[in-house]
Design an enzyme around this catalytic site. Structure first.
Site, PDB file in Angstrom:
ATOM      1  N   GLU A 114      -4.847  -8.609  -0.324  1.00  0.00           N
ATOM      2  CA  GLU A 114      -5.801  -8.296   1.093  1.00  0.00           C
ATOM      3  C   GLU A 114      -7.259  -8.065   0.683  1.00  0.00           C
ATOM      4  OE1 GLU A 114      -4.531  -5.311   3.836  1.00  0.00           O
ATOM      5  OE2 GLU A 114      -2.449  -5.754   3.499  1.00  0.00           O
ATOM      6  N   GLU A 143       0.789  -1.160   0.207  1.00  0.00           N
ATOM      7  CA  GLU A 143       0.094   0.077   0.046  1.00  0.00           C
ATOM      8  C   GLU A 143       1.025   1.269  -0.081  1.00  0.00           C
ATOM      9  OE1 GLU A 143      -3.217  -0.255   3.043  1.00  0.00           O
ATOM     10  OE2 GLU A 143      -3.932  -2.126   2.221  1.00  0.00           O
TER      11      GLU A 143
END
Length: 817
Positions: free
Chosen positions: A593, A473
């Site tokens: 995720e 991220e």
């Protein structure tokens, strides 16, 4: 909305508002008149009346509903001219008591209908509005304003709006009513009296309230000193700031900060609306745990707050297939990847015991986690002269264990070793360094050495099966990446070149960005364009399609909200479309995720909701991605430290104590499906495989609108199901043709009454710290309830099945010889 009032700025709106005090007390100021309102009091605030609230020093609960004048004028086109006098703290004569009770019951019914949305609920709401308006006309005093009075009132309100706006923009500076008077071409005397008459407080007091409320926000949202906050908010000096704070909050600013910081609650971002008939006012209220308030409100209707109405038609699905028909093969991509918190947790024995069970019963192919280069793995250091030192002992221990359990790493390359970091910025309780490397060449050497070591230890054919993902991220700048997008692209360039220099067949990808929130995956287009321009390989793309939103409330705070029921499917369609329009259309898609939300303290994660959620989304997204990695398999997960309680809303399929949550069994059911699809629908999936027929049925219930919009007030530790849309049971009429002879039939059911360990925990008194014996009892009650039978089939097998809300039913038929 059921809310708690702290203090609310003077305001007005077009809607007619009714306020019902369920508990506690407030002061209500309407057009200069002050009313002390207590429990069971009720008041009407007419359209375009300036009003505000003040807390009377203790907790309170209010039901506040606004009615659009556009709808009310359908009852009476002149209604906006009418000013009702309905206030039980003012009109206390006993002759009004029955009328107050009727209005309260109508409000309770309206709230019930909005919250549950049964069939024809809008008709019921309009019926209740009709009763309220009729009662206001017949039972209470009112006046009808002439046009001249309306025009004067509207002009005054426009002036008040201009004044409010001016104060909002300038309260942090010296400001006086003379400034306003000059702008409005009025005398100070006239404007002072007009403001006091319309708003109910003096101009000076209004400015002080604005400064005071702004200061409270800054105290909680920033680390500014007390003197800086006082200056920023327009107070003359710190002494006056302290004096006002002591007067209004009975404490000093510092004491307020210490007591409140960390205990803020998000508020609803959007109001609940239907045809603009009504809405729950959103600004200026504090959301609360309103269970007791709901009980009080619903007592008027004779129903409890957890009542599930049986009204409306029962949902029916007819399932008819032939066991011998042609099937459609599919890839069970849900078994490709599961996730865990960080590499260091994988050194724990309890973590490994849970993964052992997961692999024995379900069997995932890959596992992804953070922190392979974190300090607790002790991989990288440097000598005094800057020479790198590599230590693979902990990595070897972890990888040896994983491969021994038939699960490979989908290896996230991060975070930055402290000795290689360009800064000291970290994330999580365990302080993973999230800064770019101070030396990109040394970073590349580290990656090369890791890959070479793994090849030498496990063989090239094994490592060719692995995936190497660059970072986590990075679009979350100043959270997971203290660099720019360009610096991340540079990191990817050095990483992919390093890995491919060892063997060009190795699989590398990114950008591992966060949730799209209903838009394009962050950085994905730019990442693919950068790689194309630099002629860099991209073997797979990765991103994290959580079905949530993080809107800002009216105070600028983030609240966690939830998207549409098909948000995961929609995200994956958009991701695939992006990839197909790029130079890397053949790259794999790994969603590294995914969960119902990205919060490790979302109490929904423990509930029966999760099994149908997992089943529905995975089956709906077949063919759109190569993996949808569930984050994470265990509550042994320490990003924010250890969970505070046995069911704290952790991500895990399994809780810390080893109890398997309904989410675990969502994957367990999926793992029992065959490899050929015979039929599928919105709430069922029928397969054939290993000489058996499998029928999987579920009853998914999405969040209600209030919770979806970020209002979490009805979600508490022991009450977690009031946040879902009400849904009836689903009845399935199952018929399987083409079966002859005896068949062994295995049935499994999982729902709130069968195998949901969280619900069993509640039924067993919700022990906060269960003993070993208590855990053993809960463990025995965890998991689907099964039964075995034998069916004599004469060409067909038939069964009527009912699936409860949040429930799953699985049936398997195997021919007996």
């Amino acid at each position: 909305m059921i809310v708690s009032i702290n203090e609310f700025d003077p305001h007005w709106h077009d809607e007619l508002e009714i306020i019902y005090i369920l508990d506690g007390s407030i002061k209500l100021n309407v057009a200069g008149e002050v009313y002390a309102m207590n429990k069971e009091d009720i008041a009407v605030v007419n359209s375009k009346e300036v009003h505000f609230f003040q807390n009377e020093g203790r907790n309170n609960s209010l039901l506040v509903i606004q009615f659009s004048m556009d709808v009310l004028k359908g009852f009476d086109k002149n209604l906006e001219r009418v000013k009702f006098r309905c206030n039980s703290s003012f009109l206390t004569d006993n002759r009004y008591a029955p009328s107050y009770e009727i209005i309260k019951t109508c409000l309770a019914r309206i709230f019930w209908e909005i919250r549950n949305r049964n069939i024809a609920y809008l008709f019921q709401i309009h019926s209740q509005i009709n009763t309220i308006i009729t009662g206001l006309y017949r039972d209470f005093p009112y006046i009808i304003m002439g046009q001249e009075s309306i025009d004067i009132n509207n002009e005054d309100l426009k002036r008040m709006d201009r004044i409010f706006s001016y104060v909002e923009q300038h309260f942090m500076k010296p400001i006086s009513i003379r400034d306003i008077a000059n702008k409005e071409y009025l005398s100070v005397y006239y404007l002072s009296h007009l403001f006091k008459e319309r708003v109910g407080i003096s101009f000076g007091k209004y400015v002080t309230i604005k400064r005071f409320e702004s200061a409270k926000k800054q105290l909680l949202a920033t680390n500014k000193s007390i003197s800086e906050v006082a200056t920023d908010c327009g107070f003359k000096n710190v002494k006056s700031f302290y004096s006002i704070f002591k007067e209004r909050e009975k404490c000093t600013p510092l004491e307020y900060r210490d007591s409140k910081k960390g205990n803020k609650q998000g508020k609803n971002e959007d109001s609940i609306q239907d045809n603009n008939a009504y809405n729950f006012n959103k600004a200026g209220y504090l959301d609360i745990d309103n269970t007791s308030a709901l009980n009080s409100l619903y007592a008027r209707l004779g129903v409890p707050d957890n009542y599930y109405s049986k009204g409306g038609s029962l949902e029916m699905s007819i399932l008819k297939v032939n066991a011998n028909q042609n099937g459609e093969s599919f890839v069970p991509f849900w078994k490709k990847c599961v996730c865990a918190g960080r590499a260091g947790e994988g050194m724990r024995q309890d973590w490994r015991q849970q993964l052992n069970e997961l692999q024995s019963e379900i069997g995932f192919e890959y596992i992804r986690f953070h922190g392979i280069f974190h300090e607790d793995m002790m991989v990288y250091s440097e000598r005094e002269d800057g020479t790198p030192v590599y230590n693979w002992q902990y990595i070897d221990n972890l990888f040896d264990y994983l491969l021994g359990r038939n699960i490979r790493p989908l290896l996230e390359l991060g975070f930055m070793p402290y000795a290689l970091a360009s800064g000291k910025d970290t994330v999580f309780w365990w302080k993973g360094n999230v800064t770019p490397p101070r030396d990109y060449n040394k970073w590349g050497e580290l990656i090369c050495e890791l890959v070479r070591h793994c090849i030498n230890r496990y063989g090239i054919n094994e490592i060719l099966m692995w995936y190497f993902e660059v970072w986590n991220e990075p679009d979350q700048i100043r959270s997971f990446w203290y660099g720019t997008r360009e610096e991340y692209f540079k990191l990817y360039e050095y990483t992919v070149n390093a890995i491919k220099s060892v063997d060009s067949r190795l699989k590398v990808g990114g950008p591992a960005t966060a949730a799209s929130h209903g838009k394009k995956a962050p950085w994905l287009v730019e990442f693919l364009e950068f790689c194309e321009d630099k002629k860099l390989p991209v073997d797979f793309i990765s991103t994290h399609p959580y079905p949530s939103l993080w809107p800002l409330d009216d105070k600028g705070n983030c609240v966690m909200a939830y998207r549409e029921v098909d948000s995961t499917y929609n995200d994956l369609v958009e991701i695939r479309k992006t990839l197909e329009n790029s130079a890397y259309r053949n790259a794999e898609i790994h969603l590294t995720e995914w969960n119902s939300s990205p919060s490790p303290r979302d109490m929904v994660h423990d509930t029966a909701f999760m099994a149908p959620f997992i089943i529905k989304n995975n089956l709906q997204c077949i063919g759109l991605a190569d993996s949808l990695g569930f984050w994470a398999f265990t509550d042994i997960f320490e990003e924010g430290g250890a969970g505070e309680s046995i069911f704290h809303g952790g991500f895990g399929l399994i809780n810390v104590q080893g109890l398997k949550k309904p989410a675990y069994y969502g994957y367990w059911f999926l793992s029992k499906l065959g490899n050929e699809k015979l039929a599928s629908g919105e709430n069922y999936f029928i397969t054939r495989g290993s000489g058996k027929i499998q029928v999987l049925m579920w009853n998914y219930c999405h969040y209600n609108e209030k919770f979806s919009n970020g209002d979490r007030s009805e979600l508490t530790e022991h009450h977690r199901y009031n946040i879902f849309k009400e849904k009836s049971e689903i009845s399935f009429d199952l018929s399987i043709e083409g079966v002859e002879g005896k068949y062994r039939v295995i049935d499994y059911v999982l729902d709130r009454e069968h195998g949901s360990v969280f619900d069993e925990w509640l039924r067993n008194g919700a022990p906060a710290n269960p003993t070993g014996e208590e855990l053993a009892i809960l463990n025995k009650k965890s998991g689907p309830e099964g039964k075995i039978s034998v069916a004599d089939c004469n060409g067909s097998f038939s069964r009527a099945i009912t699936v409860k809300p949040h429930g799953v039913v699985f049936i398997e038929l195997q021919k007996m010889y």
